[in-house]
Motif scaffolding. Structure first.
Motif, PDB file in Angstrom:
ATOM      1  N   SER A  13       0.604  -1.579  -0.025  1.00  0.00           N
ATOM      2  CA  SER A  13       0.245  -0.159  -0.437  1.00  0.00           C
ATOM      3  C   SER A  13       1.161   0.804  -0.087  1.00  0.00           C
ATOM      4  O   SER A  13       0.378   2.322  -0.539  1.00  0.00           O
ATOM      5  N   LEU A  14       1.887   1.365   0.948  1.00  0.00           N
ATOM      6  CA  LEU A  14       2.882   2.502   0.898  1.00  0.00           C
ATOM      7  C   LEU A  14       3.536   2.758  -0.340  1.00  0.00           C
ATOM      8  O   LEU A  14       3.361   3.504  -0.712  1.00  0.00           O
ATOM      9  N   TRP A  15       4.528   1.648  -1.491  1.00  0.00           N
ATOM     10  CA  TRP A  15       4.834   1.154  -2.195  1.00  0.00           C
ATOM     11  C   TRP A  15       3.743   1.870  -3.095  1.00  0.00           C
ATOM     12  O   TRP A  15       4.399   2.721  -4.374  1.00  0.00           O
ATOM     13  N   GLY A  16       2.625   1.297  -3.023  1.00  0.00           N
ATOM     14  CA  GLY A  16       1.517   2.498  -4.398  1.00  0.00           C
ATOM     15  C   GLY A  16       1.582   3.041  -4.314  1.00  0.00           C
ATOM     16  O   GLY A  16       1.025   4.079  -4.529  1.00  0.00           O
ATOM     17  N   SER A  17       0.920   3.580  -3.518  1.00  0.00           N
ATOM     18  CA  SER A  17       0.573   4.990  -2.579  1.00  0.00           C
ATOM     19  C   SER A  17       2.087   6.184  -3.105  1.00  0.00           C
ATOM     20  O   SER A  17       1.590   7.530  -2.829  1.00  0.00           O
ATOM     21  N   GLY A  18       2.591   5.621  -3.222  1.00  0.00           N
ATOM     22  CA  GLY A  18       4.213   6.596  -3.142  1.00  0.00           C
ATOM     23  C   GLY A  18       3.854   7.221  -1.757  1.00  0.00           C
ATOM     24  O   GLY A  18       5.405   7.906  -1.666  1.00  0.00           O
ATOM     25  N   ASP A  19       3.709   6.889  -1.135  1.00  0.00           N
ATOM     26  CA  ASP A  19       3.566   7.514   0.791  1.00  0.00           C
ATOM     27  C   ASP A  19       4.738   7.065   1.472  1.00  0.00           C
ATOM     28  O   ASP A  19       5.265   5.259   1.485  1.00  0.00           O
ATOM     29  N   GLU A  20       5.997   7.423   1.906  1.00  0.00           N
ATOM     30  CA  GLU A  20       6.515   6.745   3.058  1.00  0.00           C
ATOM     31  C   GLU A  20       5.884   6.883   4.518  1.00  0.00           C
ATOM     32  O   GLU A  20       6.173   7.509   4.747  1.00  0.00           O
ATOM     33  N   MET A  21       6.846   5.681   5.094  1.00  0.00           N
ATOM     34  CA  MET A  21       6.568   5.603   6.546  1.00  0.00           C
ATOM     35  C   MET A  21       7.181   5.880   7.437  1.00  0.00           C
ATOM     36  O   MET A  21       8.637   5.334   7.247  1.00  0.00           O
ATOM     37  N   TRP A  22       6.928   6.554   8.800  1.00  0.00           N
ATOM     38  CA  TRP A  22       8.408   6.387   9.269  1.00  0.00           C
ATOM     39  C   TRP A  22       7.925   6.005  11.119  1.00  0.00           C
ATOM     40  O   TRP A  22       6.560   6.600  11.333  1.00  0.00           O
ATOM     41  N   ASP A  23       8.617   5.921  11.874  1.00  0.00           N
ATOM     42  CA  ASP A  23       8.221   5.423  13.266  1.00  0.00           C
ATOM     43  C   ASP A  23       9.472   5.547  13.602  1.00  0.00           C
ATOM     44  O   ASP A  23      10.080   5.475  14.203  1.00  0.00           O
ATOM     45  N   TRP A  24       8.904   7.220  14.841  1.00  0.00           N
ATOM     46  CA  TRP A  24       9.388   7.814  15.559  1.00  0.00           C
ATOM     47  C   TRP A  24       9.895   6.901  16.740  1.00  0.00           C
ATOM     48  O   TRP A  24       9.400   7.148  17.516  1.00  0.00           O
ATOM     49  N   ASN A  25      10.635   6.738  17.680  1.00  0.00           N
ATOM     50  CA  ASN A  25      11.280   6.840  18.937  1.00  0.00           C
ATOM     51  C   ASN A  25      11.532   6.930  19.673  1.00  0.00           C
ATOM     52  O   ASN A  25      13.036   8.035  19.487  1.00  0.00           O
ATOM     53  N   ILE A  26      10.793   8.233  20.465  1.00  0.00           N
ATOM     54  CA  ILE A  26      10.947   9.846  21.031  1.00  0.00           C
ATOM     55  C   ILE A  26      12.218   9.007  21.926  1.00  0.00           C
ATOM     56  O   ILE A  26      13.281  10.496  21.967  1.00  0.00           O
ATOM     57  N   LYS A  27      12.185   8.308  23.060  1.00  0.00           N
ATOM     58  CA  LYS A  27      12.950   8.416  23.999  1.00  0.00           C
ATOM     59  C   LYS A  27      14.389   8.348  23.611  1.00  0.00           C
ATOM     60  O   LYS A  27      15.729   8.972  23.593  1.00  0.00           O
ATOM     61  N   SER A  28      14.407   7.733  22.356  1.00  0.00           N
ATOM     62  CA  SER A  28      16.523   7.011  22.069  1.00  0.00           C
ATOM     63  C   SER A  28      16.290   7.787  20.644  1.00  0.00           C
ATOM     64  O   SER A  28      17.791   8.042  20.442  1.00  0.00           O
ATOM     65  N   GLY A  29      15.045   8.804  20.588  1.00  0.00           N
ATOM     66  CA  GLY A  29      15.768   9.475  18.932  1.00  0.00           C
ATOM     67  C   GLY A  29      16.110   9.060  17.723  1.00  0.00           C
ATOM     68  O   GLY A  29      16.464   9.288  16.879  1.00  0.00           O
ATOM     69  N   LYS A  30      15.708   7.461  18.178  1.00  0.00           N
ATOM     70  CA  LYS A  30      15.413   7.094  16.505  1.00  0.00           C
ATOM     71  C   LYS A  30      14.691   7.016  15.573  1.00  0.00           C
ATOM     72  O   LYS A  30      13.429   6.990  16.681  1.00  0.00           O
ATOM     73  N   ILE A  31      14.485   7.121  14.490  1.00  0.00           N
ATOM     74  CA  ILE A  31      13.574   6.971  13.356  1.00  0.00           C
ATOM     75  C   ILE A  31      13.651   5.669  12.735  1.00  0.00           C
ATOM     76  O   ILE A  31      15.241   6.169  11.763  1.00  0.00           O
ATOM     77  N   PHE A  32      12.718   5.559  12.349  1.00  0.00           N
ATOM     78  CA  PHE A  32      13.119   3.898  11.477  1.00  0.00           C
ATOM     79  C   PHE A  32      11.920   4.912   9.982  1.00  0.00           C
ATOM     80  O   PHE A  32      11.430   5.177  10.518  1.00  0.00           O
ATOM     81  N   ARG A  33      13.039   4.447   8.709  1.00  0.00           N
ATOM     82  CA  ARG A  33      11.660   4.918   7.900  1.00  0.00           C
ATOM     83  C   ARG A  33      11.827   3.877   6.847  1.00  0.00           C
ATOM     84  O   ARG A  33      13.029   3.542   6.201  1.00  0.00           O
ATOM     85  N   SER A  34      11.093   4.008   5.728  1.00  0.00           N
ATOM     86  CA  SER A  34      10.546   2.677   5.009  1.00  0.00           C
ATOM     87  C   SER A  34      12.105   3.354   3.131  1.00  0.00           C
ATOM     88  O   SER A  34      12.262   2.933   2.874  1.00  0.00           O
ATOM     89  N   ASN A  35      11.687   4.663   3.356  1.00  0.00           N
ATOM     90  CA  ASN A  35      12.642   4.661   2.388  1.00  0.00           C
ATOM     91  C   ASN A  35      12.221   4.367   0.985  1.00  0.00           C
ATOM     92  O   ASN A  35      13.040   4.289   0.238  1.00  0.00           O
ATOM     93  N   ILE A  36      10.651   4.282   0.682  1.00  0.00           N
ATOM     94  CA  ILE A  36      10.927   3.655  -0.490  1.00  0.00           C
ATOM     95  C   ILE A  36      11.225   4.928  -2.040  1.00  0.00           C
ATOM     96  O   ILE A  36      11.163   4.778  -3.416  1.00  0.00           O
ATOM     97  N   TRP A  37      11.092   6.037  -1.525  1.00  0.00           N
ATOM     98  CA  TRP A  37      11.253   7.154  -2.996  1.00  0.00           C
ATOM     99  C   TRP A  37      13.021   7.267  -3.000  1.00  0.00           C
ATOM    100  O   TRP A  37      13.116   7.308  -4.741  1.00  0.00           O
ATOM    101  N   GLY A  38      14.163   7.377  -2.078  1.00  0.00           N
ATOM    102  CA  GLY A  38      15.365   6.712  -2.380  1.00  0.00           C
ATOM    103  C   GLY A  38      15.760   8.140  -3.145  1.00  0.00           C
ATOM    104  O   GLY A  38      16.772   8.313  -3.026  1.00  0.00           O
ATOM    105  N   ILE A  39      14.814   9.755  -2.346  1.00  0.00           N
ATOM    106  CA  ILE A  39      16.022  10.787  -3.729  1.00  0.00           C
ATOM    107  C   ILE A  39      15.878  11.659  -2.391  1.00  0.00           C
ATOM    108  O   ILE A  39      15.901  12.953  -2.148  1.00  0.00           O
TER     109      ILE A  39
END
Length: 777
Positions: free
Chosen positions: A101-127
């Motif tokens: 769905s994310l790939w088809g819609s062109g949306d990138e997903m991000w997940d932010w662990n606020i305490k650790s400050g780390k951000i996970f993202r799908s980065n399907i754009w690559g740009i």
């Protein structure tokens, strides 16, 4: 005890038992043998079957319960294992669907662990690097977010962290790896909190909305252009209801958006038929263009040049209509003033030679029959030379004042130059009309003119030509008219002269016919012939038409084609029509009373008769004099009669219908009937002209035309009479269309009164004979 021990157990007198302990449950065989001590003999062995029962917890039922319980535990364990596998599979499928769905819609997903400050993202754009707003990536020295957008992004994040918004949402510009700015839609939500209710996790998506933003900017620009353009714009929905208007529309019309929204497309100064035609043209052609007269909100009139076009959606269906117009009131006024200056003679105020040439060129190009009268003032040069040019100009102005009101309303007088004038009589080559106007011109100019203390009398000579008989071009017509005018001068002046001898002969012949008609009315030479109308389904006489005939002692029979047009022009048709009506009513009364006829007699009303104010009274007098009930009378009128003044015609027809008289529209299809008016006319019958009936056998188009006329009539609740029917093939075709009646030589030609009475009698005898024969059978 078999199976338990191998040796015998001895028992004495004091011990006659065998004791066994801890025996397992099961079946046993106990053997007993007696031994005689004196004779030392052994008896036979006796056996005793013994069953040792197990304890209750080892019973079969207990073991069965234990087995069932064990199976349930195993099944439960297997079920849990299966559920766990399915759960993991569903999670895997859900994750896969989310990724797709994310790939088809062109949306990138991000997940932010606020305490650790780390951000996970799908980065399907690559740009694009993750947006560096200084909060989700604390410590970043540089930011890839546009400096004008950073405050908005941070404010939106802070509001969400403070529970001021349910979601975090922001649109801003981010620089990609190619150093280009792209617009993104950043949305997220806090999904986890710690024990102190502080945010610990936040997830969201990034969406590239650059194309949407560019489209939005174009739409905004387009909307500003529409709103601020100088032309008025109005948008309608599919039901032609106003949706929106721009500022120019409000400025030109004086009406606000609030006033216009919800109103229907309607041109107030035009009939409903015009509005319907515009809508129909829009639907069929896709656009409409025209000049429209309208009123502003304050009541002022204004003119617009209007274009209306269809707007279609992605599926090609009509979604809206857009109208664009400009106010051309001042332009039209200026054009009219310029035309007037260019086309008007400055001395007399009459249209000048240039306008004359343009108008006649238009008439010739359109092949419109017309007459050209060219005339000048006899001996005007002498008057001009003796009294001076100023007096001559005054005389010309007074002559122009007199002659510009002559002729019909549609005729125009021109000044060609000097003392030469012209008059164009459009849409007619009728000699009587032309000569009458010529006489009026001669008479008007010959009236004395007073200038100060002098009385001046002028005369004129007129040359007359007809188009197309006397010339094919405007130049030829004008030359021939001048020739005829000078010929009139040469024979004494103060006369009119046709260009050719044949025209003079025709004029004489017409005057002779006019005289014959006058004599015929005086001597009662007009008779009535009758032609039957036959009901197709039964073959019986349903009615008859009264047709006028004119027979003179010396000239013999004069064709209606010859005397009717002349009588209409002179007004004598009024007297002829009254004679025909009275005679037809008297004859019909006689035949009704004798049982020969029970239908309606149809009498034609000419256009001249129809416009007479005493028409209804004259009809009532004829019925009263003949004592014929109104139900036996039918009046036939032509298309041209009612279309000259439709509303007035409707009023007259309603009065006639109120008397109980039927109305029929004659020669339908040969004129210019308006279907919008046709449905309003209180008609009973529609007559198909003979020209269409003749085409039935030779033309598919003709058959289709007849079928269309019949369908129109039936849809309007009218009966149909086909006239001029001469063959069985025509009869068969009309019968198939459910045409009610026919009239023509197939059954009978028009007959004199006595012959028609014999026809009625023979028809009645034939019907009775047929009826008698049928009953006998």
């Amino acid at each position: 005890m078999l199976g338990l021990e191998d040796k015998w157990i001895d028992s004495g007198k004091n011990n006659q038992r065998a004791t066994y302990t801890n025996l397992s449950s099961g079946d046993y065989t106990f053997e007993v043998q007696a031994f005689d001590l004196q004779s030392e003999q052994e008896s036979s062995i006796n056996t005793l079957d013994i069953t040792v029962m197990p304890p209750w917890w080892l019973s079969r039922i207990a073991l069965l319960v234990y087995s069932l319980f064990t199976l349930l535990i195993i099944a439960y364990i297997l079920q849990q294992v299966r559920h766990k596998r399915l759960y993991h599979l569903q999670i895997k499928l859900s994750e896969e669907r989310l990724k797709l769905s994310l790939w088809g819609s062109g949306d990138e997903m991000w997940d932010w662990n606020i305490k650790s400050g780390k951000i996970f993202r799908s980065n399907i754009w690559g740009i694009l690097e993750f947006p560096q707003d200084g909060k989700r990536n604390v410590g970043a020295d540089q930011t890839n977010i546009h400096q004008h957008d950073i405050p908005r992004v941070r404010e939106a994040l802070n509001q969400h962290f403070e529970d001021s918004s349910k979601h975090f949402e922001a649109t801003y510009r981010v620089k990609d790896k190619d150093e280009k700015w792209i617009w993104v839609l950043d949305r997220g939500k806090i999904v986890e909190r710690d024990e102190k209710n502080k945010p610990s996790r936040m997830t969201g998506t990034l969406k590239d909305i650059s194309q949407i933003k560019r489209a939005d900017e174009r739409l905004k620009l387009f909307a500003k252009c529409i709103e601020n353009i100088s032309d008025a714009i109005v948008i309608y929905d599919r039901q032609f209801t106003v949706v929106d208007v721009n500022k120019a529309f409000q400025r030109i019309t004086g009406r606000s958006k609030l006033q216009m929204r919800g109103t229907l497309l309607k041109f107030e100064r035009y009939p409903d038929s015009f509005n319907q035609n515009v809508k129909k043209h829009l639907i069929t052609k896709g656009s409409w263009h025209g000049e429209i007269e309208n009123t502003r909100d304050n009541g002022d009139l204004y003119l617009t040049d209007l274009n209306i076009d269809i707007i279609r959606d992605e599926s090609g269906n009509v979604s809206h209509f857009v109208g664009v117009f400009s106010d051309i009131t001042k332009r039209k006024q200026t054009e009219a003033e310029l035309r007037k200056l260019a086309n008007t003679d400055t001395l007399t105020g009459l249209p000048n030679r240039a306008y004359f040439q343009a108008n006649q060129q238009k008439l010739v190009k359109s092949k419109v029959p017309h007459a050209l009268l060219v005339f000048d003032l006899d001996n005007f040069k002498k008057v001009n030379d003796s009294l001076g040019h100023e007096v001559g100009d005054v005389l010309l102005c007074k002559v122009a004042e007199r002659i510009k009101s002559l002729g019909r309303n549609l005729d125009t007088v021109y000044r060609l130059g000097g003392d030469e004038f012209s008059l164009i009589i459009e849409n007619t080559n009728d000699i009587h009309t032309i000569t009458t106007i010529g006489k009026e011109i001669l008479k008007s100019i010959a009236l004395p003119l007073r200038l100060k203390s002098q009385e001046i009398v002028l005369y004129s000579s007129i040359g007359i030509v007809l188009y197309p008989e006397d010339g094919k071009t405007p130049q030829e017509l004008l030359k021939n008219a001048d020739t005829a005018m000078y010929h009139a001068k040469n024979i004494g002046g103060n006369k009119y002269q046709f260009f050719s001898d044949s025209m003079n002969k025709t004029a004489v012949k017409r005057l002779q016919i006019e005289s014959l008609i006058r004599h015929g009315l005086k001597e009662d030479l007009f008779s009535v012939f009758y032609q039957p109308k036959i009901e197709i389904t039964t073959g019986k006489i349903a009615g008859m038409e009264a047709l006028v005939r004119f027979e003179t002692p010396k000239k013999g029979i004069i064709s209606p084609v010859v005397f009717i047009p002349v009588s209409e022009e002179t007004g004598q048709i009024i007297d002829i029509g009254e004679v025909v009506l009275r005679k037809a009513c008297i004859a019909t009364k006689k035949w009704v009373d004798s049982g020969l006829f029970d239908g309606r007699v149809a009498v034609n009303l000419s256009a001249v008769q129809f416009t007479q104010p005493n028409l209804v009274a004259m009809i009532a007098d004829a019925l009263k004099e003949s004592r014929l009930p109104a139900k036996y009378l039918e009046l036939e009128i032509t298309e041209g009669t009612v279309m000259d003044s439709p509303q007035k015609a409707i009023d007259t027809m309603l009065q006639i219908r109120a008397m109980g008289i039927h109305l029929s529209l004659d020669d339908f299809g040969t004129g210019y009937s308006s279907l919008a008016y046709l449905k309003k006319f209180p008609l009973n019958t529609l007559k198909i002209d003979k020209a269409f009936v003749d085409d039935i056998e030779t033309s598919e188009q003709g058959r289709n035309m007849v079928a269309t006329i019949v369908t129109i009539a039936h849809n309007l609740g009218m009966q149909v009479v086909a006239e001029g029917v001469e063959t069985n093939q025509q009869l068969s075709f009309l019968s198939g269309l459910r045409c009610e009646q026919l009239q023509g030589y197939l059954y009978s030609k028009p007959l004199p009164e006595n012959d028609f009475q014999k026809y009625l009698l023979s028809f009645q005898i034939t019907n009775k004979s047929t009826s008698f024969g049928s009953n006998k059978l």
